[in-house]
Write a protein that holds these residues in place. Structure first.
Motif, PDB file in Angstrom:
ATOM      1  N   GLU A  30       0.920  -1.284  -0.183  1.00 27.70           N
ATOM      2  CA  GLU A  30      -0.109   0.000  -0.009  1.00 27.70           C
ATOM      3  C   GLU A  30       0.858   1.187  -0.070  1.00 27.70           C
ATOM      4  N   HIS A  35       2.027   2.964  -5.129  1.00 25.55           N
ATOM      5  CA  HIS A  35       2.228   3.980  -6.251  1.00 25.55           C
ATOM      6  C   HIS A  35       3.431   3.669  -7.076  1.00 25.55           C
ATOM      7  N   GLY A  38       2.877   0.572  -9.355  1.00 30.32           N
ATOM      8  CA  GLY A  38       1.628   0.734 -10.201  1.00 30.32           C
ATOM      9  C   GLY A  38       2.054   1.863 -11.384  1.00 30.32           C
ATOM     10  N   LYS A  39       2.316   3.114 -10.940  1.00 28.11           N
ATOM     11  CA  LYS A  39       2.437   4.302 -11.565  1.00 28.11           C
ATOM     12  C   LYS A  39       3.747   4.256 -12.112  1.00 28.11           C
ATOM     13  N   ARG A  42       4.624   0.277 -13.416  1.00 26.87           N
ATOM     14  CA  ARG A  42       3.397  -0.056 -14.277  1.00 26.87           C
ATOM     15  C   ARG A  42       3.311  -1.777 -14.380  1.00 26.87           C
ATOM     16  N   SER A  65      -3.027  -9.044  -8.306  1.00 29.56           N
ATOM     17  CA  SER A  65      -3.690  -7.876  -8.720  1.00 29.56           C
ATOM     18  C   SER A  65      -3.056  -6.419  -8.346  1.00 29.56           C
ATOM     19  N   GLY A  67      -4.343  -2.644  -7.962  1.00 27.42           N
ATOM     20  CA  GLY A  67      -5.449  -1.704  -7.941  1.00 27.42           C
ATOM     21  C   GLY A  67      -4.958  -0.271  -7.743  1.00 27.42           C
ATOM     22  N   LYS A  68      -5.831   0.643  -7.620  1.00 25.15           N
ATOM     23  CA  LYS A  68      -5.260   2.131  -7.331  1.00 25.15           C
ATOM     24  C   LYS A  68      -4.757   2.406  -6.075  1.00 25.15           C
ATOM     25  N   ARG A  69      -5.132   1.576  -5.385  1.00 24.95           N
ATOM     26  CA  ARG A  69      -4.671   1.946  -3.905  1.00 24.95           C
ATOM     27  C   ARG A  69      -3.746   0.842  -3.070  1.00 24.95           C
ATOM     28  N   ASP A  70      -3.578  -0.292  -3.794  1.00 28.84           N
ATOM     29  CA  ASP A  70      -2.960  -1.498  -3.185  1.00 28.84           C
ATOM     30  C   ASP A  70      -2.475  -2.374  -4.473  1.00 28.84           C
TER      31      ASP A  70
END
Length: 247
Positions: A30, A35, A38-39, A42, A65, A67-70
């Motif tokens: 988290e 971030h 994910g960001k 990627r 998985s 997600g946007k937050r984890d």
């Protein structure tokens, strides 16, 4: 038919997480680390992430998985046991923030086991943000593929350091006024060791006399030039690692 690509790939992102890790265990990432995965990296389901917990070693995990937050990972296999680092401490006087940040970063990369920040009379700083320090050494460990984080102690004053110094650990004192050549001293005194480096203004005469009087202290010279505190810490640590450590 081409060879099957190695898994996990060498390019897989690396993270330190709270452990202990174990095979098949789920791990949820988290905050800033999520971030980053994910960001910035990627990552997507099926991708590999290398995890370390500073306890059990290095593990390959697979993204389940993102997600946007984890990000949810599944630990697949242990790649390495937690490494054994050389028994070397760096006792460095606090410097201006960016300079001491550099010392923490490079000490981690070089394999230092323990960092003891020091407060002396000529220090321009007398505090260390422990969260910031931990972030710096963690990111450095991730970058250099280290599986064991260095310990970071609370800053102590010089007299307290010398009073409580452990028996059997050589204290190499980087003295700008002179001493025996560092390489020769490192080779002559194998075993548990520490390096003592002063602040921007150096040690004063009383401090220098106090250090030299300590039975475990060995004054060393780092050459004909007066080095900045961060340069002395990094250069002498690298030299010790080359002679006595894991280089």
């Amino acid at each position: 038919m081409g060879a099957t690509p190695a898994w996990p790939p060498r390019s897989a992102p690396r993270l330190f997480v709270t452990g202990p890790l174990a095979e098949s265990a789920p791990v949820t990432i988290e905050g800033g680390q999520a971030h980053y995965l994910g960001k910035v990296m990627r990552i997507a389901p099926g991708d590999a992430v290398i995890l370390c917990d500073d306890e059990t070693g290095e593990w390959a995990a697979e993204v389940v998985s993102a997600g946007k937050r984890d990000v949810v990972l599944a630990v697949r296999e242990r790649l390495r046991e937690r490494e054994a680092v050389p028994d070397f401490w760096l006792c460095a006087a606090l410097l201006k923030k960016p300079n001491f940040d550099l010392v923490l970063e490079k000490a981690t990369e070089l394999g230092v086991a323990h960092v003891q920040p020091l407060i002396t009379r000529r220090c321009v700083a007398d505090k260390l943000n422990p969260e910031r320090a931990l972030t710096i050494v963690t990111e450095a460990a991730e970058q250099c593929a280290r599986t064991a984080l260095p310990g970071i102690a609370e800053p102590v004053k010089l007299d307290a350091l010398l009073r409580d110094w452990p028996e059997g650990r050589t204290l190499f004192f980087a003295d700008e006024t002179g001493g025996a050549p560092a390489a020769a001293q490192f080779a002559a005194h194998p075993g548990p060791a520490a390096l003592l480096v002063g602040p921007e203004g150096g040690f004063d005469d009383e401090e220098r006399a106090l250090i030299r009087a300590h039975p475990m202290a060995r004054a060393i010279t780092l050459g004909p030039r007066i080095l900045r505190g961060e340069t002395a810490s990094i250069g002498a640590t690298a030299l010790w690692m080359a002679i006595s450590g894991d280089w």
